[in-house]
Design a protein around this motif. Structure first.
Motif, short mmCIF file in Angstrom:
data_model
loop_
_atom_site.label_atom_id
_atom_site.label_comp_id
_atom_site.label_asym_id
_atom_site.label_seq_id
_atom_site.Cartn_x
_atom_site.Cartn_y
_atom_site.Cartn_z
N CYS A 27 0.83 -1.21 0.00
CA CYS A 27 0.00 0.00 0.00
C CYS A 27 0.86 1.26 0.00
O CYS A 27 0.65 2.17 -0.80
CB CYS A 27 -0.91 0.01 1.22
SG CYS A 27 -2.02 -1.40 1.35
N GLU A 28 1.83 1.31 0.91
CA GLU A 28 2.64 2.52 1.06
C GLU A 28 3.96 2.40 0.31
O GLU A 28 4.80 3.30 0.38
CB GLU A 28 2.89 2.79 2.55
CG GLU A 28 1.63 3.17 3.31
CD GLU A 28 1.08 4.53 2.91
OE1 GLU A 28 1.87 5.46 2.70
OE2 GLU A 28 -0.16 4.65 2.78
N GLU A 29 4.18 1.27 -0.35
CA GLU A 29 5.38 1.04 -1.16
C GLU A 29 6.66 1.26 -0.36
O GLU A 29 7.57 1.99 -0.77
CB GLU A 29 5.34 1.91 -2.42
CG GLU A 29 4.14 1.55 -3.29
CD GLU A 29 4.01 2.41 -4.51
OE1 GLU A 29 4.50 2.00 -5.57
OE2 GLU A 29 3.43 3.51 -4.41
N ARG A 45 6.15 3.94 7.66
CA ARG A 45 4.80 3.90 7.11
C ARG A 45 4.39 2.51 6.63
O ARG A 45 3.30 2.35 6.07
CB ARG A 45 4.59 4.91 5.97
CG ARG A 45 4.70 6.36 6.37
CD ARG A 45 4.26 7.28 5.24
NE ARG A 45 2.85 7.11 4.91
CZ ARG A 45 1.84 7.66 5.58
NH1 ARG A 45 2.09 8.43 6.62
NH2 ARG A 45 0.60 7.47 5.21
#
Lengths: 496, 87
Positions: A409-411, A437
């Protein structure tokens, strides 16, 4: 056989004695047992048909258009549960709420309030509030993932994702498929894909085939599992699907979608053996490394956890499937992954506990109860043996590069997670989340959590999932509705 | 299986079989990616297939953030794709 709609079935049901969340094998068994014992039950599921992932079916209106013949196992039990549930819909004692997503359950003075959203008419969301003195959580589990370079390319799916497309939608997701990971779940997925016309180029099982022989006891005591494995082996042999043991998918390559899969043999520690790498042309990859119990509803209620023996924590239960919170019961994969037969047994035991604790008149006799306990114990021993025979390869992180995405999602990359461990104070996935993150996006760490945990936590410490107060995103409109629900919204009516 | 009806994806009709989710219909039509990530603009489609990973997000009749693997396809639905995950 077409079932009558709830409206034909009668008037508005009275409030339930028991809310069961999850209509898979455990939830269906629990609901059927509780109903037969005289209770009123609300059975809630996010899917369009009862069955969960194991007995996943298209919705009833699509039985003719989406063929599922040959994809299912243990169907007689499923049909029996459906018949029981159906009979109790006629009596008005069962409210079956499909397409309902439970986002939280809270303890109240005299029981529990279960908050759901009815998503049967997307994109509309309608709030539904159910109250009952007892709550049974049978929310199952989902595929555990270990990242590898290219795992975020389109064409890479979870093994369960491939199966859900096939069982629920009649869709074979790829033409040339490679499956990888560990555990017997890879075999039915491979067999089903092959039977529906996909070319399964390889099944890469990371475990050693001899792992079972070290502790053969549970295997010998469960001959049905032998027979099941033999059936898959026959299907795979018929379609010439090679099963390579001590082998892993270590990378996927392609521009915009998978075109090449790289596999490698693993040493005893799970490290790729130099010189064994193979490049395989494929358009689809399915991966799964066992399962993670879905504990989203149990954690905020304060239910204690126990080591499931497979690297994750699961709900702690007594021999009657009671959690550590009075009035909350759980059955199936939430208390340790062990398959459908175990889930059915646990569902029955949980319902028997509810019947006893609510002093309901109908309860099975002691002999049947003792037999159910023995069955559950036998299947649980098998599940423990399974977990030992199919561990996560300790050195799996050897196939990560620093720029491999870990949090989809946040790579967030593997390099960033490693830096958080070596240069920051991170020793669990919550601290990594604060620093990088990872786990802060849409899925809230459900996908990357177990992997981040393995990358930073001391070896041998099981994964403890993060507590999430809201189990599924809900709109502010639906939240506002729940403050003072109009009477018609609290009435459990199954969508047409 | 015969397709009997359709929803629209980015203005184009997409046939589906009753009972399929949006994700199943998209995959059956050969589409395996239909949005990009917010950061790296990487393509994403269906991954977990059971509502856990949120990779397959689409906008349904103007409401963003819908999981295509959970939403049952219905005739006349308007689906928009290609947006970031803040859609």
């Amino acid at each position: 056989m077409r079932e009558p709609s709830e409206r034909e079935a009668g008037e508005r049901p009275e409030p339930p004695d028991l809310v069961v969340v999850g209509a898979g094998p455990a939830g269906m068994a629990a609901a059927a047992t509780a109903l037969d014992g005289g209770l009123r039950v609300a059975l809630v599921d996010s899917g369009a048909a009862p069955g969960g992932q194991f007995w996943r079916h298209p919705p009833d209106h699509a039985r003719e258009t989406v063929p599922t013949a040959g994809l299912h196992h243990a169907l007689p039990a499923y049909r029996a549960f459906r018949a029981t549930l159906n009979a109790h819909r006629h009596t008005g004692r069962l409210a079956l709420l499909l397409n309902h997503h439970v986002w939280t359950a809270v303890r109240e003075e005299h029981g529990f309030a279960v908050h759901a959203v009815d998503r049967s008419r997307p994109p509309e969301e309608r709030a539904v509030l159910l109250r009952a003195p007892a709550l049974l959580v049978a929310t199952g589990a989902y595929d555990r993932q270990l990242p590898f370079p290219g795992w975020d390319l389109p064409g890479v799916l979870t093994a369960g994702g491939l199966q859900s497309l096939l069982k629920g939608g009649g869709v074979t997701a790829g033409r040339r498929v490679v499956l990888g990971g560990t555990g017997p779940f890879l075999l039915p997925v491979a067999a089903a894909l092959a039977a529906r016309g996909a070319e399964v180029v390889a099944v890469c099982e990371a475990a050693a085939p001899t792992a079972w022989l070290r502790r053969p006891g549970p295997l010998l005591r469960n001959p049905a599992k032998w027979a099941e494995a033999a059936r898959y082996a026959a299907v795979l042999a018929r379609h010439r699907v090679p099963v390579r043991t001590r082998t892993a998918v270590v990378a996927a390559e392609g521009e915009g979608r998978v075109t090449v899969v790289r596999t490698a043999s693993l040493d005893a520690d799970g490290r790729p053996v130099p010189g064994t790498e193979r490049r395989i042309d494929a358009d689809t990859v399915g991966v799964g490394w066992g399962f993670v119990p879905q504990l989203d509803l149990l954690l905020p209620l304060g239910c204690e956890l126990a080591d499931a023996g497979d690297g994750t924590m699961a709900a702690a239960v007594d021999d009657g499937q009671r959690t550590t919170v009075p009035g909350v019961y759980t059955a199936g994969e939430t208390c340790g992954v062990g398959g459908a037969a175990l889930a059915v047994g646990e569902g029955r035991l949980a319902a028997v506990s509810v019947l006893a604790d609510l002093a309901a008149p109908g309860r099975p006799d002691h002999r049947r109860l003792a037999a159910a306990r023995r069955t559950v114990a036998r299947h649980r021993a098998f599940a423990r043996a399974l977990a030992r025979a199919h561990p996560l390869p300790p050195a799996w992180s050897a196939w990560l590069t620093d720029d491999t995405t870990v949090c989809r999602c946040e790579e967030v990359t593997a390099g960033a997670v490693r830096t958080a461990r070596t240069e920051g104070p991170a020793s669990d996935h919550r601290q990594v989340k604060q620093l990088t993150r990872a786990g802060m996006g849409w899925c809230q760490g459900r996908m990357c959590g177990p992997a981040v945990h393995c990358l930073v936590a001391p070896r041998g410490r099981p994964y403890v999932p993060a507590e999430r107060l809201i189990a599924t995103p809900v709109t502010l409109g639906a939240l506002a509705d729940t403050a003072e629900p109009p009477p018609d919204r609290t009435c459990p009516i199954t969508p047409d | 299986m015969t397709a009997v009806t359709a929803f629209t994806v980015d203005g184009e009709p997409l046939p589906f079989v009753p009972g399929q989710t949006l994700a199943a219909a998209l995959v059956a039509s050969g589409r395996i990616a239909w949005r990009t990530t917010r950061g790296g603009r990487r393509p994403r489609g269906v991954f977990c297939g059971i509502g856990v990973c949120y990779d397959c997000l689409v906008t349904v009749d103007g409401t963003g953030g819908q999981r295509a693997c959970l939403v049952q396809a219905r005739a006349g639905m308007t689906v928009t794709t290609g947006e970031g995950d803040d859609a």
